[in-house]
Design a protein around this motif. Structure first.
Motif, short mmCIF file in Angstrom:
data_model
loop_
_atom_site.label_atom_id
_atom_site.label_comp_id
_atom_site.label_asym_id
_atom_site.label_seq_id
_atom_site.Cartn_x
_atom_site.Cartn_y
_atom_site.Cartn_z
N TYR A 82 0.83 -1.21 0.00
CA TYR A 82 0.00 0.00 0.00
C TYR A 82 0.87 1.26 0.00
O TYR A 82 0.59 2.22 -0.71
CB TYR A 82 -0.92 0.00 1.22
CG TYR A 82 -1.87 -1.17 1.26
CD1 TYR A 82 -3.04 -1.15 0.51
CD2 TYR A 82 -1.60 -2.29 2.03
CE1 TYR A 82 -3.92 -2.23 0.54
CE2 TYR A 82 -2.46 -3.37 2.06
CZ TYR A 82 -3.62 -3.33 1.31
OH TYR A 82 -4.48 -4.40 1.32
N ILE A 85 2.57 1.73 -3.54
CA ILE A 85 1.71 2.28 -4.59
C ILE A 85 1.39 3.75 -4.31
O ILE A 85 1.37 4.58 -5.22
CB ILE A 85 0.41 1.45 -4.75
CG1 ILE A 85 -0.35 1.87 -6.01
CG2 ILE A 85 -0.49 1.58 -3.55
CD1 ILE A 85 0.36 1.53 -7.29
N ILE A 86 1.19 4.08 -3.03
CA ILE A 86 0.92 5.48 -2.67
C ILE A 86 2.15 6.34 -2.97
O ILE A 86 2.04 7.47 -3.46
CB ILE A 86 0.52 5.61 -1.20
CG1 ILE A 86 -0.86 4.97 -0.98
CG2 ILE A 86 0.49 7.07 -0.76
CD1 ILE A 86 -1.28 4.91 0.48
N VAL A 89 2.39 6.88 -6.76
CA VAL A 89 1.37 7.83 -7.21
C VAL A 89 1.73 9.24 -6.76
O VAL A 89 1.58 10.21 -7.51
CB VAL A 89 -0.02 7.43 -6.68
CG1 VAL A 89 -1.04 8.52 -6.99
CG2 VAL A 89 -0.47 6.12 -7.31
N LEU A 162 -3.59 5.80 -11.48
CA LEU A 162 -3.92 4.59 -10.74
C LEU A 162 -4.47 3.50 -11.65
O LEU A 162 -4.25 2.32 -11.40
CB LEU A 162 -4.91 4.91 -9.62
CG LEU A 162 -4.25 5.51 -8.37
CD1 LEU A 162 -5.28 6.17 -7.47
CD2 LEU A 162 -3.50 4.42 -7.60
N THR A 166 -2.61 0.08 -11.72
CA THR A 166 -3.39 -1.11 -11.40
C THR A 166 -3.27 -2.14 -12.51
O THR A 166 -3.13 -3.35 -12.25
CB THR A 166 -4.87 -0.75 -11.18
OG1 THR A 166 -4.98 0.17 -10.09
CG2 THR A 166 -5.70 -1.99 -10.87
N SER A 241 -10.20 6.41 -7.32
CA SER A 241 -8.79 6.40 -6.92
C SER A 241 -8.58 5.65 -5.62
O SER A 241 -7.61 4.91 -5.46
CB SER A 241 -8.27 7.83 -6.79
OG SER A 241 -8.33 8.51 -8.03
N THR A 245 -6.37 2.25 -5.34
CA THR A 245 -5.23 2.23 -4.42
C THR A 245 -5.30 1.01 -3.51
O THR A 245 -4.30 0.31 -3.29
CB THR A 245 -5.21 3.51 -3.56
OG1 THR A 245 -5.08 4.65 -4.41
CG2 THR A 245 -4.05 3.49 -2.58
N SER A 248 -4.65 -2.19 -5.75
CA SER A 248 -3.25 -2.33 -6.15
C SER A 248 -2.37 -2.64 -4.95
O SER A 248 -1.45 -3.46 -5.04
CB SER A 248 -2.76 -1.04 -6.82
OG SER A 248 -3.46 -0.80 -8.02
N GLY A 249 -2.63 -1.99 -3.83
CA GLY A 249 -1.86 -2.26 -2.62
C GLY A 249 -2.00 -3.70 -2.17
O GLY A 249 -1.01 -4.33 -1.77
#
Length: 258
Positions: A82, A85-86, A89, A162, A166, A241, A245, A248-249
């Motif tokens: 998490y 990915i954050i 982004v 994202l 993703t 979004s 998130t 993907s996380g």
């Protein structure tokens, strides 16, 4: 997270420097060669060129971490999927903000140049008023519209980034063992963006009292009306979004196949 962001920017500082120098030189060249028309041409060409370079760069940044050995060490750290990915982004958003600020600076410089060439007496304290006059007269909108559009573009860009990340994450997790996983993940990317675009259009037509006005009146709307027009798609993009998130996380945390 901060270390990841810092590392990503250190990797691309040379590219940023080259782009900045090239943009300044191109702007000067067009002004010298074509005067006011050259200045306007630059303001039109710059965002198009930067958009293309930006999309390529953010895809490469995340794709290299998943596909190249140099990026494997990132996923061997105790940092959660998490946070990764954050961080990616956030890096992409900061890069976009830099581009937007740079473009706004170019707007200020070129609009000031155009106003002077057109014979306006522009005191320093009235520079924004002068730019508003130029934009309103030449392009049909003012700085208020510019700020609203840039804000909406930022929110939409986060959602777009994202969807890209993703899709790449799905390719390296769910479809990692599938022969045509890359094609399937690209199809998912197209579907995600189509759903967002379709749903946004429906929401705008249903929820926005000014939706028909923008079609019928063109640019003859205020910045406040533009906010109401774009509000549904901004809210939808923010919600999407958050979901992307989380998804993907989770995949990075539990399903990634390097």
């Amino acid at each position: 997270m901060i270390k990841i962001i810092k590392y990503d920017f250190l990797k691309k500082y040379k590219l940023i420097s080259v782009i900045l120098i090239t943009a300044v030189l191109l702007n000067l060249l067009l002004i010298i060669k074509f005067n006011v028309k050259g200045s306007g041409a630059f303001l039109g060409l710059f965002p198009l060129g930067m958009l293309l370079l930006y999309i390529v760069d953010i895809i490469k940044m995340y794709g290299d971490d998943l596909n190249k050995k140099s990026g494997y060490m990132l996923f061997m750290t105790p940092i959660s999927g998490y946070k990764i990915i954050i961080s990616k982004v956030t890096t992409a958003i900061l890069e976009l903000l830099f581009i937007l600020i740079l473009y706004f600076v170019f707007i200020l410089i070129n609009a000031s140049y155009i106003s002077i060439k057109q014979g306006y007496d522009v005191p320093i304290g009235d520079i924004f008023t002068a730019i508003n006059i130029v934009l309103s007269g030449s392009l049909g909108f003012n700085l208020g519209h510019v700020f609203v559009i840039l804000l909406a573009a930022l929110i939409l860009a986060i959602s777009f980034i994202l969807t890209v990340y993703t899709s790449i994450t799905i390719r390296k997790s769910i479809f990692a063992e599938i022969k045509y996983g890359g094609i399937l993940s690209f199809i998912i990317f197209i579907i995600l963006n189509w759903i967002l675009s379709y749903t946004s259009g429906k929401l705008m037509s249903v929820l926005s009292p000014y939706y028909d006005n923008i079609i019928n009146a063109g640019t003859n709307i205020t910045a406040t009306q533009l906010v109401y027009i774009l509000l549904p798609v901004i809210v939808l993009s923010a919600f999407e979004s958050i979901l992307l998130t989380l998804g993907s996380g989770y995949l990075l945390e539990n399903k990634i196949n390097l």
